[in-house]
Write a protein that holds these residues in place. Structure first.
Motif, PDB file in Angstrom:
ATOM      1  N   ARG A 110       8.100   0.533  -9.686  1.00 59.15           N
ATOM      2  CA  ARG A 110       8.665   1.403 -10.714  1.00 59.15           C
ATOM      3  C   ARG A 110       9.627   0.690 -11.651  1.00 59.15           C
ATOM      4  O   ARG A 110       9.731   1.047 -12.818  1.00 59.15           O
ATOM      5  CB  ARG A 110       9.375   2.600 -10.062  1.00 59.15           C
ATOM      6  CG  ARG A 110       8.392   3.597  -9.484  1.00 59.15           C
ATOM      7  CD  ARG A 110       9.112   4.711  -8.762  1.00 59.15           C
ATOM      8  NE  ARG A 110       9.852   4.191  -7.612  1.00 59.15           N
ATOM      9  CZ  ARG A 110      10.638   4.917  -6.852  1.00 59.15           C
ATOM     10  NH1 ARG A 110      10.828   6.184  -7.113  1.00 59.15           N
ATOM     11  NH2 ARG A 110      11.260   4.378  -5.819  1.00 59.15           N
ATOM     12  N   LEU A 124       2.418   1.972  -7.221  1.00 58.63           N
ATOM     13  CA  LEU A 124       3.272   1.871  -6.031  1.00 58.63           C
ATOM     14  C   LEU A 124       4.738   2.109  -6.404  1.00 58.63           C
ATOM     15  O   LEU A 124       5.195   1.653  -7.448  1.00 58.63           O
ATOM     16  CB  LEU A 124       3.153   0.485  -5.401  1.00 58.63           C
ATOM     17  CG  LEU A 124       1.840   0.154  -4.703  1.00 58.63           C
ATOM     18  CD1 LEU A 124       1.873  -1.282  -4.205  1.00 58.63           C
ATOM     19  CD2 LEU A 124       1.578   1.109  -3.544  1.00 58.63           C
ATOM     20  N   PRO A 125       5.474   2.820  -5.532  1.00 56.60           N
ATOM     21  CA  PRO A 125       6.902   3.050  -5.809  1.00 56.60           C
ATOM     22  C   PRO A 125       7.681   1.756  -6.067  1.00 56.60           C
ATOM     23  O   PRO A 125       8.574   1.728  -6.902  1.00 56.60           O
ATOM     24  CB  PRO A 125       7.398   3.744  -4.539  1.00 56.60           C
ATOM     25  CG  PRO A 125       6.187   4.394  -3.963  1.00 56.60           C
ATOM     26  CD  PRO A 125       5.017   3.521  -4.326  1.00 56.60           C
ATOM     27  N   SER A 126       7.330   0.695  -5.350  1.00 52.78           N
ATOM     28  CA  SER A 126       8.088  -0.553  -5.514  1.00 52.78           C
ATOM     29  C   SER A 126       7.860  -1.199  -6.875  1.00 52.78           C
ATOM     30  O   SER A 126       8.564  -2.125  -7.248  1.00 52.78           O
ATOM     31  CB  SER A 126       7.726  -1.548  -4.411  1.00 52.78           C
ATOM     32  OG  SER A 126       6.346  -1.849  -4.458  1.00 52.78           O
ATOM     33  N   THR A 154      15.179   6.615  -6.404  1.00 52.91           N
ATOM     34  CA  THR A 154      14.776   5.385  -7.080  1.00 52.91           C
ATOM     35  C   THR A 154      14.549   4.247  -6.093  1.00 52.91           C
ATOM     36  O   THR A 154      14.139   3.166  -6.482  1.00 52.91           O
ATOM     37  CB  THR A 154      15.840   4.947  -8.106  1.00 52.91           C
ATOM     38  OG1 THR A 154      17.084   4.800  -7.427  1.00 52.91           O
ATOM     39  CG2 THR A 154      15.969   5.974  -9.222  1.00 52.91           C
ATOM     40  N   SER A 155      14.822   4.483  -4.814  1.00 54.19           N
ATOM     41  CA  SER A 155      14.579   3.452  -3.802  1.00 54.19           C
ATOM     42  C   SER A 155      13.141   3.522  -3.303  1.00 54.19           C
ATOM     43  O   SER A 155      12.490   4.553  -3.426  1.00 54.19           O
ATOM     44  CB  SER A 155      15.505   3.639  -2.600  1.00 54.19           C
ATOM     45  OG  SER A 155      16.844   3.620  -3.004  1.00 54.19           O
ATOM     46  N   THR A 156      12.678   2.427  -2.745  1.00 57.91           N
ATOM     47  CA  THR A 156      11.370   2.397  -2.106  1.00 57.91           C
ATOM     48  C   THR A 156      11.585   2.125  -0.620  1.00 57.91           C
ATOM     49  O   THR A 156      12.290   1.191  -0.254  1.00 57.91           O
ATOM     50  CB  THR A 156      10.503   1.293  -2.719  1.00 57.91           C
ATOM     51  OG1 THR A 156      10.377   1.533  -4.118  1.00 57.91           O
ATOM     52  CG2 THR A 156       9.117   1.281  -2.086  1.00 57.91           C
ATOM     53  N   LEU A 211      13.017   3.653 -15.325  1.00 54.27           N
ATOM     54  CA  LEU A 211      13.923   3.167 -14.285  1.00 54.27           C
ATOM     55  C   LEU A 211      14.499   1.831 -14.738  1.00 54.27           C
ATOM     56  O   LEU A 211      13.758   0.881 -14.989  1.00 54.27           O
ATOM     57  CB  LEU A 211      13.170   3.009 -12.964  1.00 54.27           C
ATOM     58  CG  LEU A 211      14.006   2.718 -11.720  1.00 54.27           C
ATOM     59  CD1 LEU A 211      15.008   3.828 -11.460  1.00 54.27           C
ATOM     60  CD2 LEU A 211      13.102   2.544 -10.504  1.00 54.27           C
ATOM     61  N   GLN A 216       4.439   1.999   1.646  1.00 49.18           N
ATOM     62  CA  GLN A 216       5.691   2.292   0.947  1.00 49.18           C
ATOM     63  C   GLN A 216       5.700   3.715   0.405  1.00 49.18           C
ATOM     64  O   GLN A 216       4.659   4.307   0.132  1.00 49.18           O
ATOM     65  CB  GLN A 216       5.947   1.285  -0.168  1.00 49.18           C
ATOM     66  CG  GLN A 216       4.833   1.155  -1.181  1.00 49.18           C
ATOM     67  CD  GLN A 216       5.258   0.261  -2.347  1.00 49.18           C
ATOM     68  OE1 GLN A 216       5.589   0.760  -3.411  1.00 49.18           O
ATOM     69  NE2 GLN A 216       5.247  -1.054  -2.132  1.00 49.18           N
ATOM     70  N   ILE A 217       6.903   4.244   0.287  1.00 51.49           N
ATOM     71  CA  ILE A 217       7.068   5.617  -0.178  1.00 51.49           C
ATOM     72  C   ILE A 217       8.378   5.706  -0.952  1.00 51.49           C
ATOM     73  O   ILE A 217       9.357   5.043  -0.605  1.00 51.49           O
ATOM     74  CB  ILE A 217       7.024   6.603   1.022  1.00 51.49           C
ATOM     75  CG1 ILE A 217       7.012   8.059   0.548  1.00 51.49           C
ATOM     76  CG2 ILE A 217       8.158   6.350   2.002  1.00 51.49           C
ATOM     77  CD1 ILE A 217       6.593   9.037   1.638  1.00 51.49           C
ATOM     78  N   ALA A 218       8.366   6.497  -2.026  1.00 54.72           N
ATOM     79  CA  ALA A 218       9.558   6.597  -2.870  1.00 54.72           C
ATOM     80  C   ALA A 218      10.605   7.501  -2.235  1.00 54.72           C
ATOM     81  O   ALA A 218      10.293   8.526  -1.652  1.00 54.72           O
ATOM     82  CB  ALA A 218       9.169   7.144  -4.244  1.00 54.72           C
ATOM     83  N   TYR A 274       9.856   1.546   3.307  1.00 59.15           N
ATOM     84  CA  TYR A 274       8.648   0.996   3.934  1.00 59.15           C
ATOM     85  C   TYR A 274       8.561   1.539   5.350  1.00 59.15           C
ATOM     86  O   TYR A 274       9.429   1.268   6.173  1.00 59.15           O
ATOM     87  CB  TYR A 274       8.712  -0.533   3.912  1.00 59.15           C
ATOM     88  CG  TYR A 274       8.745  -1.068   2.492  1.00 59.15           C
ATOM     89  CD1 TYR A 274       7.558  -1.386   1.825  1.00 59.15           C
ATOM     90  CD2 TYR A 274       9.940  -1.207   1.803  1.00 59.15           C
ATOM     91  CE1 TYR A 274       7.576  -1.842   0.516  1.00 59.15           C
ATOM     92  CE2 TYR A 274       9.966  -1.669   0.491  1.00 59.15           C
ATOM     93  CZ  TYR A 274       8.780  -1.978  -0.153  1.00 59.15           C
ATOM     94  OH  TYR A 274       8.791  -2.421  -1.449  1.00 59.15           O
ATOM     95  N   ASP A 318       0.852  -1.182   0.000  1.00 61.03           N
ATOM     96  CA  ASP A 318       0.000   0.000   0.000  1.00 61.03           C
ATOM     97  C   ASP A 318       0.890   1.235   0.000  1.00 61.03           C
ATOM     98  O   ASP A 318       2.034   1.181   0.439  1.00 61.03           O
ATOM     99  CB  ASP A 318      -0.882   0.032   1.260  1.00 61.03           C
ATOM    100  CG  ASP A 318      -1.881  -1.096   1.256  1.00 61.03           C
ATOM    101  OD1 ASP A 318      -2.722  -1.145   0.350  1.00 61.03           O
ATOM    102  OD2 ASP A 318      -1.797  -1.962   2.159  1.00 61.03           O
ATOM    103  N   ALA A 319       0.361   2.309  -0.478  1.00 60.69           N
ATOM    104  CA  ALA A 319       1.114   3.565  -0.437  1.00 60.69           C
ATOM    105  C   ALA A 319       1.001   4.178   0.959  1.00 60.69           C
ATOM    106  O   ALA A 319      -0.064   4.148   1.569  1.00 60.69           O
ATOM    107  CB  ALA A 319       0.569   4.531  -1.480  1.00 60.69           C
TER     108      ALA A 319
END
Lengths: 389, 370
Positions: free
Chosen positions: B135, B131-133, A154-156, B110, A149-151, A158, A140-141
């Motif tokens: 990308r 979701l960012p994951s 380029t990494s994610t 990406l 999760q949040i950007a 949690y 989920d965001a």
């Protein structure tokens, strides 16, 4: 700015000079690297430390696998001999674990079982929070008040509902609670080095049973191992951040200062010069404590800047690392004292203050972050702008 | 690590310069509004219009392919993917407004992409592309995998889409990621056409949130991270202690297209610096004319000339690179490293000299990668 640079230059200069003074002591033979032998065989051993560093790496990775059970994570932290907690069979067979060495130094915790237990419980709690709060919302965001999760570039990342990346808090707290505490407050402590008949034995070259080393030599090696006992791919977290701080031009030389003190201290034990040994222990304590303080300030300030530009993912990552380093400050050691730079009560207050606003890190106060940064800077005689880099 | 230190030094310098000069910059009398209008009307909006047109064509070729998964339709789809990918290089640097809110860059390009996760999503049919994951499982690199990477021949690739059991799942995923590229772009284009253009052009102040400051930062960030690092430095192993990695190149599954993408991006960045209208040789107000106006001097030389000469050096150095960067890093990585070094020189001119002349502060910090 200028004054402080000169000051730091002097400090390092002084450190270096004290080293070279010691090196002129004719009876101490100081090798270039941490290599010591007796009758042609190495006397250096820190396999237990290498094992724990490897366990810590696998544990850190497991905190980011959302299908892991809480029990599995707690078991990796508190491994029992023979249990299949790790992917590596050697680690599973080991009787070592991380938890029993958390807040477990002779100087700080032998007469303070209450705090030692509370700190271990705190790590357990964070592990539980990662499992209970973050794992269920892995896909989920995140938003203010909601985990997910949040950007971050380029990494994610949690994070919890409060924006906390528990895996970062845990990893950075263990740098203090496990690594620094064992090095500064246990294995370089006279209570451990000189325990039992260690001095008589070392003076008379009486070796530990079935070993190539004396007990005192081995204790010093165990301190060394917590810094340098990892592999090139998986170094100890402490070594990694010694490198980071050394990479800041204001602290260039700190990595060498630490390593030189370890070598000279060990050489002094071989030469049975315990005064020189203890001087090196103080150098190690001062500099490793400083590494933790500089990184705490670095992340609090970095997180503050990112939060102000509303780059939440990057901000939470930095602040979570900062929370861990702040927690680690209770395991630092003021040179020539038996005290940390900040007490457990003080760092817990810092931790609470950073998270005090609604939704925690989402609305963390810049003023609070500055106040805490300044307290750290003042206690360690650092300069805010230099440490923040 | 080294870069970030240099950068932070720069950052400190700018903090100081801001203390003394933040009010003066607005008083340099350069017509920032005219520059912003040139950027919006002659560069950004036309480049997006072209990109959207190319994506329209890509969407329709995907529709054709999913209706009839033939080898010839695959070839045609690949062609449209290449055209759209080239058009993307002209808008990628404009991460501002709606594009910034959407994090369009990271959702569109990406790489390296993540085939394991893509396959898992195709199998499960359960994925949220927002979701960012996710990308690294969408955008051009993921399309690359799906149209170039599934097999070694076109017949092998087509077989994935004609498979009775799983073919429709592959088609659905391909359509979903192409449609997402398209819908993000539509959103951005509509925003520019429905008010954002004026917001942008009128935001001509010299504060950190002014459009000139933001574009300058976006442009330099793009040049440093996406052009210099992602396209050249990372495949060449500059940022790792390991050897170069041929799988890190852009368009890895169609790797003889990687140089074309790099050269397009380089051309776009050079054109933007000089205010060159999209698809035309005409030039308007730009960083170059602003710097000339300020009569910037670097070591007795004109900074605009230094930068443009360096663009030529970058092009000359890179001219001998193979079309296929994967092959390049494995056969002669030195040439990749040389190209990287030349790109880096313009990073310094932009980040240090240009920003100092324009009295703009860098607004991004290098993460330490942990």
């Amino acid at each position: 700015m200028k004054f402080s640079k000169i000051y730091i230059g002097l400090l390092f200069g002084a450190t270096l000079m004290s080293c070279s003074d010691d090196e002129t002591t004719p009876s101490i033979e100081t090798p270039d690297t941490y290599t010591f032998t007796r009758d042609g065989a190495s006397t250096v051993s820190y396999s237990g430390q290498s094992t724990r560093i490897a366990m810590n790496h696998e544990f850190g990775g497991a905190l980011k696998v959302e299908t892991n059970s809480e029990e599995a994570l707690l078991s990796m932290y508190n491994h029992q001999e023979g249990e299949a907690d790790f992917s590596d069979a050697d680690l599973n067979a080991s009787d070592k674990n991380l938890k029993s060495k958390t807040a477990a130094s002779a100087d700080f915790y032998s007469d303070n079982a209450t705090d030692a237990a509370a700190i271990k419980t705190q790590i357990d709690t964070w592990i539980g929070n990662q499992h209970d709060e973050v794992f269920p919302r892995w896909n989920d965001a995140a938003s203010a008040g909601n985990a997910g999760q949040i950007a971050d570039g380029t990494s994610t990342r949690y994070v919890s509902a409060e924006g906390v990346e528990y895996n970062q808090v845990i990893a950075k707290s263990l740098i203090g609670a496990l690594l620094a505490d064992q090095i500064l407050n246990n294995y370089t402590s006279t209570a451990v080095l000189d325990a039992g008949s260690n001095i008589e034995d070392n003076d008379a070259d009486v070796l530990a049973e079935g070993k190539t080393y004396t007990n005192m030599e081995h204790k010093w090696d165990e301190a060394y191992g917590y810094v340098y006992g990892g592999t090139a791919e998986k170094p100890s977290d402490l070594l990694k951040y010694i490198g980071s701080v050394d990479g800041n031009e204001n602290y260039t030389g700190i990595a060498d200062a630490i390593e030189d003190a370890f070598i000279l201290g060990r050489a002094a034990i071989v030469a049975k010069d315990y005064t020189v040994r203890d001087t090196q222990a103080e150098i190690i304590r001062e500099n490793i404590s400083k590494v933790i303080a500089v990184r705490a300030v670095h992340y609090l300030q970095g997180g503050k800047a990112l939060l102000e530009s509303q780059e939440y993912g990057g901000a939470f990552h930095d602040l979570s690392e900062g929370l861990g380093f702040v927690y680690s400050l209770q395991f630092t050691r003021k040179p020539n004292t038996d005290s940390p730079y900040f007490t457990k009560t003080e760092v817990e207050k810092f931790y609470e203050d950073i998270l005090a606003n609604e939704n925690g890190l989402w609305s963390a106060s810049s003023t609070t972050l500055d106040e805490i940064s300044n307290k750290i800077v003042d206690a360690f005689d650092l300069v805010l702008a230099e440490a923040a880099l | 690590m080294k870069v970030s230190r240099v950068f932070l030094l720069v950052f400190t310098v700018f903090l100081f310069s801001c203390d003394t000069g933040s009010d003066e910059s607005a008083g340099d009398n350069f017509d920032r509004g005219a520059m912003l209008a040139n950027w919006a009307d002659n560069i950004i909006i036309p480049a997006y219009a072209n990109y959207e047109k190319e994506l329209d064509a890509l969407v329709s070729s995907v529709e054709t392919f999913t209706a009839d998964a033939s080898e010839s339709n695959l070839v045609s789809l690949r062609d449209k993917w290449q055209s759209a990918y080239l058009a993307w290089q002209w808008v990628s640097m404009f991460e501002i407004g709606r594009a910034e809110a959407l994090s369009m860059q990271s959702y569109s390009n990406l790489y390296p992409t993540n085939p394991t996760e893509i396959e898992a999503s195709i199998t499960s049919g359960d994925y949220n592309l927002e979701l960012p994951s996710r990308r690294d499982q969408q955008g051009f690199p993921a399309i690359d995998y799906l149209i170039n990477g599934l097999g070694s021949t076109d017949a092998d690739i087509v077989a994935f889409y004609t498979n009775i059991q799983t073919g429709s799942s592959y088609k659905t995923y391909l359509s979903d990621i192409v449609n997402r590229l398209h819908s993000m772009t539509t959103e951005v284009v509509e925003d520019w056409n429905n008010g954002y253009r004026d917001t942008f052009v009128n935001n001509d102040g010299s504060s950190a949130t002014g459009a000139v400051n933001k574009v300058a930062n976006d442009y330099i960030y793009y040049f440093e991270k996406h052009l210099r690092a992602s396209k050249i430095g990372i495949p060449a192993g500059v940022f790792s202690s390991n050897s170069p990695d041929p799988t890190d190149v852009e368009a890895f599954y169609n790797s003889d297209f990687s140089k074309a993408l790099y050269e397009e991006a380089l051309a776009a960045s050079e054109a933007f610096f000089n205010g060159q209208h999209y698809g035309s040789a005409t030039k308007g107000e730009s960083f170059a004319t602003y710097l000339e106006y300020l009569n910037s001097i670097k070591e007795g030389e004109d900074l605009v000339k230094l930068i443009n000469d360096q663009f030529v050096t970058i092009e000359t150095t890179g001219a001998n690179l193979l079309d296929d960067f994967s092959e390049q890093v494995e056969t002669n990585n030195t040439l990749m490293l040389n190209t990287y070094d030349e790109l880096q020189k313009n990073v310094i001119y932009f980040k240090l000299d240009m920003l100092q002349a324009l009295n703009i502060k860098v607004d991004y910090v290098d993460a330490d990668g942990d």
